[in-house]
Motif scaffolding. Sequence first.
Motif: not given
Length: 582
Positions: A212-218, A237-245, A261-265
């Motif tokens: 599951l790749y959802l990275y580099q979205n908003h 990979n959920l990196s490079t989004n605006h995920l919080t919590g 990969d949860l980086s860049n959130n």
Amino acid sequence: MASLMASPPCVSFLKLESHNHFVKSFAVILVFLLLNVSSFHSYASPTTSATSMMVEQAKALLEWKSSLSNQAKSILPSWGQSVPSNYNVTISSSLFNPCNWTGIACNINGSITKISLPNMGLKGTLLNFSFSSFLGLSHLNLSNNSLFGTIPSHTSELPKLAYLDLSINQFSGGIPQEISFLETLQILYLHQNHLNGSIPASLGNLSNMTVLYLYQNHLSGPIPPEIENLTNLQDLNLSTNHLTGSIPSALENLTKLTSLDLSNNSLSGFIPAFLCSLSNLTRLFLNRNELSGPIPQQIENLKNLVRLKLSNNHLSGSVPHELGNLTKLVSVHLYLNNFSGHFPPHICKGGLLRRFIVHTNHFGGPIPESLRNCRSLVRVRLENNQFSSNVSEAFGVYPNLDYIDVSHNKLYGELSQNWGDCSSLTDLRMSANKITGRIPSGFGRLTHLGILDLSSNHLEGEIPKEIGKMVSLNNLSLENNQLSGRLPVQIEMLSKLQRLDLSNNLLSGPIPEQIGNCVELIYLNLKRNRFSENIPFQIGNLVHLQYLLDLCENNITGEIPSQLGHLTSLENLNLSHNKFLV
């Protein structure tokens, strides 16, 4: 007469037997024909049906093609023209077969199973894509195009879909809830789009998912707890989004994960210890978040970990000694945190470490002793810490080392000739330490070195003439030392040199005229030395000088050469505090 009278019945019997044999043979032939006619009809019917299906699929593809931009339409020349309305489905399908079109694959029955059109320059939307026309589709790849608009909810009308790749496009809006109806889906790539909203909780229904790749979205909001149902997931990979919590405990259930990969959130809270129970992990990237607290000691359970990135957070405390037990580590990134204390000495215990990036923390004590013999190293960044080691003992020979920066620490001792054996070095930075002694002549063997920064140390003696062999140098920074003697004429060999800073030393004698051959220089700083005699007129050859020419606070005499007028790009010139003739 009696024998003659017996003859007719015998003849009649023979005729009857022949008649019976004919009837039997005819019956066998009739049965055979009936069976073959039945077989023919059972064969012909699917063929007609298959042809009808092929036509329907062809029409659906062409309808979508017609909705694309004109340029995109021309990209698919093998796709036929429009299907005539009176197209006869009984005609051989070879006359009109989408299975032969670019990017299309079919099964033996003519049903399209794969549509693969990556990197095709397609521009348009999926609004006119008739998903329901492709009930046998298992693979859909439209990645790296210029598709835009929303992802239609009727993507769910693909009951056999196992692979869906819509990545690297310009899709916007939310991820449709209906995507969760794709129960056979195993791989989902939606990365590098403009998708927004939250991650749908319904994705948890896709229990067959492995990637599951959802990275580099908003995407925003928390990671949904329903993700715990994706028990077959191996790569997330959920990196490079605006995920919080915080990092949800639901991840503990994903025991097959090899890459997370949860980086860049904007994730916050501590790194949960349960992540360390995911023993199959080879990649753990949590960098560029708002995480705080220490690294869990249980990290030693990640025996298969190869790459660890925790940089750019607010992590603190000492790095667990147990990190040194991870013998498969190839890459460790802990930079830009608040770590302190001594670093585990056996970080290269497995002998595989290539990238060791821990700069901008508060580490103290010795440089990890295992680094000395860690010949696998390619990139090392220890700058902006408080490491204290003898540089002649802390480092060894690294045949693959490309970049090393140990600036702004408390390193001492003398530089070893062994540095000349690090033949792959392109960048060597050791500024702002307490290094003493001379610059080793062995540095001349570093023919690939582009940057050498030994500034702000306590180096003394002459600059070795072997420096002229470092033919790849473009930046030489030796300022703020106690170097003495003359600037070697071999400086002229540095034809790629762009930045030369020798300021604040004890260099003496004339500025060598050969410096005029360093025609790529854009920055030249020789201030606060003991240079004497005239400014060589050859400096006028340095027509690319732009940022600085500083010769102030020397003992230069004579006249200022008129050739300096050739330096028409120069922005800053300082010749003050010398002994020029007036």
